[in-house]
Design an enzyme around this catalytic site. Structure first.
Site, PDB file in Angstrom:
ATOM      1  N   GLY A   1       0.767  -1.425   0.207  1.00  0.00           N
ATOM      2  CA  GLY A   1      -0.078  -0.005  -0.071  1.00  0.00           C
ATOM      3  C   GLY A   1       1.106   1.581  -0.156  1.00  0.00           C
TER       4      GLY A   1
ATOM      5  N   ARG B   1       1.150  -5.290  -5.610  1.00  0.00           N
ATOM      6  CA  ARG B   1       1.293  -6.088  -4.852  1.00  0.00           C
ATOM      7  C   ARG B   1       1.818  -7.586  -5.753  1.00  0.00           C
ATOM      8  NH1 ARG B   1      -2.621  -3.337  -1.828  1.00  0.00           N
ATOM      9  NH2 ARG B   1      -1.582  -3.543   0.149  1.00  0.00           N
TER      10      ARG B   1
ATOM     11  N   ASP C   1       3.848  -4.214   6.830  1.00  0.00           N
ATOM     12  CA  ASP C   1       4.407  -5.587   7.294  1.00  0.00           C
ATOM     13  C   ASP C   1       4.081  -6.557   6.054  1.00  0.00           C
ATOM     14  OD1 ASP C   1       0.979  -5.259   6.976  1.00  0.00           O
ATOM     15  OD2 ASP C   1       1.272  -7.349   8.847  1.00  0.00           O
TER      16      ASP C   1
ATOM     17  N   THR D   1       3.483   3.254   6.119  1.00  0.00           N
ATOM     18  CA  THR D   1       1.932   2.596   5.631  1.00  0.00           C
ATOM     19  C   THR D   1       1.085   3.364   6.578  1.00  0.00           C
ATOM     20  OG1 THR D   1       0.492   1.189   7.201  1.00  0.00           O
ATOM     21  CG2 THR D   1       2.495   1.334   7.911  1.00  0.00           C
TER      22      THR D   1
ATOM     23  N   ASP E   1      -1.565   3.183   8.410  1.00  0.00           N
ATOM     24  CA  ASP E   1      -2.547   2.802   8.940  1.00  0.00           C
ATOM     25  C   ASP E   1      -1.364   2.667  10.807  1.00  0.00           C
ATOM     26  OD1 ASP E   1      -4.241   1.897   7.689  1.00  0.00           O
ATOM     27  OD2 ASP E   1      -3.750  -0.287   6.904  1.00  0.00           O
TER      28      ASP E   1
ATOM     29  N   ASP F   1       0.280   0.208  12.032  1.00  0.00           N
ATOM     30  CA  ASP F   1      -0.065  -0.583  12.552  1.00  0.00           C
ATOM     31  C   ASP F   1       1.186  -1.608  12.330  1.00  0.00           C
ATOM     32  OD1 ASP F   1       0.689  -1.031   9.970  1.00  0.00           O
ATOM     33  OD2 ASP F   1      -1.489  -2.514   9.821  1.00  0.00           O
TER      34      ASP F   1
ATOM     35  N   ARG G   1      -7.791  -1.502   8.068  1.00  0.00           N
ATOM     36  CA  ARG G   1      -7.860  -3.357   8.049  1.00  0.00           C
ATOM     37  C   ARG G   1      -7.621  -3.727   9.109  1.00  0.00           C
ATOM     38  NH1 ARG G   1      -7.647  -3.759   2.262  1.00  0.00           N
ATOM     39  NH2 ARG G   1      -5.496  -3.657   2.915  1.00  0.00           N
TER      40      ARG G   1
HETATM   41  P1  ADP Z   1       1.621  -3.902   2.858  1.00  0.00           P
HETATM   42  O1  ADP Z   1       3.019  -4.037   1.962  1.00  0.00           O
HETATM   43  O2  ADP Z   1       1.546  -2.206   2.358  1.00  0.00           O
HETATM   44  O3  ADP Z   1       1.479  -4.727   4.024  1.00  0.00           O
HETATM   45  P2  ADP Z   1       1.277  -6.440   1.626  1.00  0.00           P
HETATM   46  O4  ADP Z   1       1.075  -7.422   2.433  1.00  0.00           O
HETATM   47  O5  ADP Z   1       0.590  -6.023   0.260  1.00  0.00           O
HETATM   48  O6  ADP Z   1       1.620  -4.856   1.607  1.00  0.00           O
HETATM   49  O7  ADP Z   1       2.443  -7.187   1.007  1.00  0.00           O
HETATM   50  C1  ADP Z   1       3.270  -6.190  -0.575  1.00  0.00           C
HETATM   51  C2  ADP Z   1       4.285  -7.707  -1.707  1.00  0.00           C
HETATM   52  O8  ADP Z   1       5.074  -8.474  -0.172  1.00  0.00           O
HETATM   53  C3  ADP Z   1       2.874  -8.936  -1.557  1.00  0.00           C
HETATM   54  O9  ADP Z   1       2.172  -8.737  -2.342  1.00  0.00           O
HETATM   55  C4  ADP Z   1       3.726  -9.565  -1.911  1.00  0.00           C
HETATM   56  O10 ADP Z   1       4.754  -9.628  -3.450  1.00  0.00           O
HETATM   57  C5  ADP Z   1       4.745  -8.929  -0.770  1.00  0.00           C
HETATM   58  N1  ADP Z   1       4.829 -10.394   0.429  1.00  0.00           N
HETATM   59  C6  ADP Z   1       3.995 -10.137   1.063  1.00  0.00           C
HETATM   60  N2  ADP Z   1       3.685 -11.263   2.097  1.00  0.00           N
HETATM   61  C7  ADP Z   1       4.650 -11.747   2.282  1.00  0.00           C
HETATM   62  C8  ADP Z   1       5.065 -13.074   1.969  1.00  0.00           C
HETATM   63  N3  ADP Z   1       4.665 -13.966   2.885  1.00  0.00           N
HETATM   64  N4  ADP Z   1       6.138 -13.935   1.150  1.00  0.00           N
HETATM   65  C9  ADP Z   1       6.695 -13.659   0.360  1.00  0.00           C
HETATM   66  N5  ADP Z   1       6.004 -12.311  -0.450  1.00  0.00           N
HETATM   67  C10 ADP Z   1       6.062 -11.559   0.990  1.00  0.00           C
END
Ligand code: ADP
Length: 327
Positions: free
Chosen positions: A15, A76, A107, A130, A132, A134, A176
């Protein structure tokens, strides 16, 4: 201690949040100051896999500190969840000679960095970007301050129209898994109730409180709901309130993505600059696979694998304050 870095990559992932550009600028300029080559990886992990990588110069980050969004774009990336995807990403980085990474994201992005750094010998430093707020281990995340001020500005405007018509507004803000935007913006705008994912929503209590306000002729009320409050968001809260108190004119406002955009606040630019600088210093000093935060005004370095959601940490005292101040 791992190998000395000479070429580093920087990316924004997941995000987006206002202030990411200020962080990119700080990473690029600190890296160049130390004689490193700095590469911008486009669209987060997706650009790493697709070899969408550009060399950054000091001028590449001119005139961006005040801009929302991210000049490196974000995405993502499904393939990065798989070992095969991460292996391709590693090979791409190796071809470019990139031997250190700065990942600006939430995260999820940090979990991706943990998986990557456990498999390959490229050190990763995270910066919490982020809205949030969080993420454990830091008092600030890049983007929260701007987002929450955007929410406050919008809710103030909603209050004007609520006041003109003696209406109840149920306002949904982002969050969220974390209720910080709702909590801060709700307190700052004098909300009647604040509904957040960290606490079970007691709709009967909300209704009783509205009835009590009505008896005292307080007819203009704002309820701030985090999108992940567990009751179903603002629309569901408004529906139930309207059902139980049909004579109260109720409206819903969902603030949505305006909270992600706009010029970053001074605080977000400031912390992004400070964190970006320390991210590069960390790579150089061999402090690897941590994220850089600020805790009690000092830099904090938390191992990436310890990152978790902050859910459940909002104390009941805050809710008491909301009730007392909105009476
Ligand atoms: P944010 O970083 O904002 O929390 P996401 O949860 O969508 O956003 O995570 C961003 C990207 O990080 C994901 O689209 C994916 O490519 C990578 N990612 C997230 N979790 C994992 C994981 N457990 N293993 C490998 N890559 C991950």
């Amino acid at each position: 201690m791992q190998n000395k870095v000479s070429r580093i990559g920087v990316l924004t992932s997941g995000g987006d949040s206002p202030g990411m550009n200020a962080a990119i600028r700080a990473v690029v300029r600190t890296g160049i100051y130390h004689g490193l080559e700095v590469y911008g990886i486009m669209r987060g992990y997706q650009g790493m896999i697709e070899d969408d990588i550009i060399k950054m110069e000091s001028r590449s980050v001119a005139n961006i500190i005040q801009r929302g969004g991210t000049i490196l774009k974000t995405a993502r990336c499904k393939d990065f969840y798989k070992p095969e995807g991460r292996k391709i990403a590693y090979e791409v980085l190796k071809r470019h000679g990139i031997d250190g990474l700065v990942i600006i994201g939430g995260d999820g992005s940090f979990r991706g960095a943990v998986a990557f750094s456990q498999e390959f010998d490229i050190p990763c430093i995270g910066l919490a970007g982020t809205i949030d707020k969080d993420i454990h281990g830091t008092d600030f995340t890049i983007g929260f301050d701007t987002a929450v001020n955007t929410a406050v500005e919008a809710i103030d405007k909603i209050r004007d129209t609520a006041d003109a018509h003696d209406r109840l507004f149920v306002v949904e803000v982002m969050g969220r898994d974390a209720g910080y935007i709702a909590l801060y913006s709700g307190i700052a705008t004098g909300a009647e109730s604040i509904l957040i994912p960290e606490r079970k929503t007691d709709i009967e209590d909300v209704i009783t409180s509205l009835q009590e306000k009505e008896r005292r002729k307080k007819l203009v009320n704002i309820i701030v709901v985090a999108e992940g409050d567990g009751f179903g968001g603002a629309a569901e809260v408004a529906r139930v309130v309207q059902e139980k108190l049909p004579h109260i004119e109720t409206r819903v406002a969902i603030l949505g993505h305006i909270q992600r955009g706009g010029a970053p606040s001074c605080q977000d630019r400031f912390i992004a600059s400070r964190m970006g600088y320390h991210a590069v210093e960390s790579l150089i000093e061999g402090r690897h696979n941590v994220f850089v935060g600020i805790l009690n005004s000092k830099m904090s370095y938390i191992p990436l694998e310890k990152v978790g959601k902050k859910k459940g940490t909002i104390s009941s005292e805050w809710m008491k304050i909301v009730k007392i101040l909105a009476s």
